[in-house]
Design a protein around this motif. Structure first.
Motif, PDB file in Angstrom:
ATOM      1  N   SER A  67       0.831  -1.205   0.000  1.00  0.00           N
ATOM      2  CA  SER A  67       0.000   0.000   0.000  1.00  0.00           C
ATOM      3  C   SER A  67       0.867   1.257   0.000  1.00  0.00           C
ATOM      4  O   SER A  67       1.962   1.237   0.532  1.00  0.00           O
ATOM      5  N   PRO A  68       0.351   2.343  -0.586  1.00  0.00           N
ATOM      6  CA  PRO A  68       1.092   3.600  -0.463  1.00  0.00           C
ATOM      7  C   PRO A  68       1.014   4.149   0.965  1.00  0.00           C
ATOM      8  O   PRO A  68       0.029   3.902   1.683  1.00  0.00           O
ATOM      9  N   HIS A  69       2.070   4.850   1.368  1.00  0.00           N
ATOM     10  CA  HIS A  69       2.109   5.535   2.659  1.00  0.00           C
ATOM     11  C   HIS A  69       2.746   6.893   2.433  1.00  0.00           C
ATOM     12  O   HIS A  69       3.344   7.139   1.385  1.00  0.00           O
ATOM     13  N   HIS A 108       3.989  11.595  10.685  1.00  0.00           N
ATOM     14  CA  HIS A 108       2.871  10.655  10.577  1.00  0.00           C
ATOM     15  C   HIS A 108       2.598  10.321   9.120  1.00  0.00           C
ATOM     16  O   HIS A 108       3.148  10.961   8.211  1.00  0.00           O
ATOM     17  N   CYS A 109       1.723   9.348   8.911  1.00  0.00           N
ATOM     18  CA  CYS A 109       1.246   8.983   7.569  1.00  0.00           C
ATOM     19  C   CYS A 109      -0.119   9.622   7.377  1.00  0.00           C
ATOM     20  O   CYS A 109      -1.022   9.426   8.188  1.00  0.00           O
ATOM     21  N   GLU A 110      -0.269  10.385   6.306  1.00  0.00           N
ATOM     22  CA  GLU A 110      -1.546  11.062   6.055  1.00  0.00           C
ATOM     23  C   GLU A 110      -2.657  10.079   5.725  1.00  0.00           C
ATOM     24  O   GLU A 110      -3.834  10.382   5.898  1.00  0.00           O
ATOM     25  N   LEU A 111      -2.296   8.900   5.209  1.00  0.00           N
ATOM     26  CA  LEU A 111      -3.306   7.933   4.782  1.00  0.00           C
ATOM     27  C   LEU A 111      -3.752   7.030   5.919  1.00  0.00           C
ATOM     28  O   LEU A 111      -4.852   6.470   5.880  1.00  0.00           O
ATOM     29  N   HIS A 112      -2.894   6.843   6.913  1.00  0.00           N
ATOM     30  CA  HIS A 112      -3.178   5.938   8.041  1.00  0.00           C
ATOM     31  C   HIS A 112      -2.779   6.654   9.321  1.00  0.00           C
ATOM     32  O   HIS A 112      -1.625   6.543   9.754  1.00  0.00           O
ATOM     33  N   PRO A 113      -3.712   7.388   9.935  1.00  0.00           N
ATOM     34  CA  PRO A 113      -3.368   8.211  11.107  1.00  0.00           C
ATOM     35  C   PRO A 113      -2.740   7.420  12.263  1.00  0.00           C
ATOM     36  O   PRO A 113      -2.073   8.017  13.109  1.00  0.00           O
ATOM     37  N   ILE A 114      -2.918   6.099  12.270  1.00  0.00           N
ATOM     38  CA  ILE A 114      -2.319   5.308  13.340  1.00  0.00           C
ATOM     39  C   ILE A 114      -0.793   5.226  13.177  1.00  0.00           C
ATOM     40  O   ILE A 114      -0.075   4.936  14.123  1.00  0.00           O
ATOM     41  N   MET A 115      -0.308   5.493  11.985  1.00  0.00           N
ATOM     42  CA  MET A 115       1.137   5.418  11.724  1.00  0.00           C
ATOM     43  C   MET A 115       1.810   6.699  12.192  1.00  0.00           C
ATOM     44  O   MET A 115       1.595   7.772  11.629  1.00  0.00           O
ATOM     45  N   ARG A 116       2.652   6.558  13.224  1.00  0.00           N
ATOM     46  CA  ARG A 116       3.348   7.725  13.763  1.00  0.00           C
ATOM     47  C   ARG A 116       4.789   7.347  14.064  1.00  0.00           C
ATOM     48  O   ARG A 116       5.064   6.245  14.523  1.00  0.00           O
TER      49      ARG A 116
HETATM   50 CU   LIG Z   1       0.335   4.680   5.788  1.00  0.00          CU
END
Ligand SMILES: [Cu+2]
Length: 139
Positions: A67-69, A108-116
């Motif tokens: 997936s893109p991140h 952070h990742c704009e697509l997956h806010p849980i990614m920090r």
């Molecule tokens: Cu992501």
């Protein structure tokens, strides 16, 4: 294989190696290899989640997932300065930055806010950088 052919092959290998090294150096003067941070679909999402680096070291996020991140400095989402922002990093893609001042940089990742994640940049004087280059060159 004649001695002459052997010499030509050696020169060709040397030249290709030199060109590859030149491409790797890119536009910067710094030859330090980048610190690699892996994007992941599971915890800690950015691995390592906290990366401690020297101010002269480049940092490269690589995306081995399907997936893109993205990698966006928290300042871009708040009122602080926006110091790095990758846009979508596609599968097998990467994003590299260099030259951050000492400090802490949550992102952070704009697509997956849980990614920090967070970059912790330590100081490095030009003198100590020169010394480590001398050690790296070696005999
Ligand atoms: Cu992501």
């Amino acid at each position: 294989m004649s001695r002459h052919t052997g010499l030509v092959v050696s020169l060709a290998v040397f030249t290709v190696g030199f060109l590859a090294a030149g491409i790797e150096l890119g536009r910067g003067e710094v030859s330090t290899p980048p610190t690699i941070i892996n994007m992941e679909n599971w915890m800690p999402y950015y691995s390592p989640r906290e990366a401690t680096i020297h101010s002269l070291s480049p940092v490269r996020w690589v995306n081995p997932t399907a997936s893109p991140h993205t990698v966006r400095h928290d300042g871009c989402a708040h009122e602080g300065p926006c110091l790095f922002k990758s846009g979508p990093v596609h599968p097998e893609g990467s994003f590299t930055i260099e030259g951050l001042a000492p400090g802490r940089y949550p992102y952070h990742c704009e697509l997956h806010p849980i990614m920090r994640g967070e970059l912790i940049v330590g100081g490095q004087t030009p003198d100590s950088a020169q010394e480590s280059n001398l050690v790296a060159q070696g005999p």
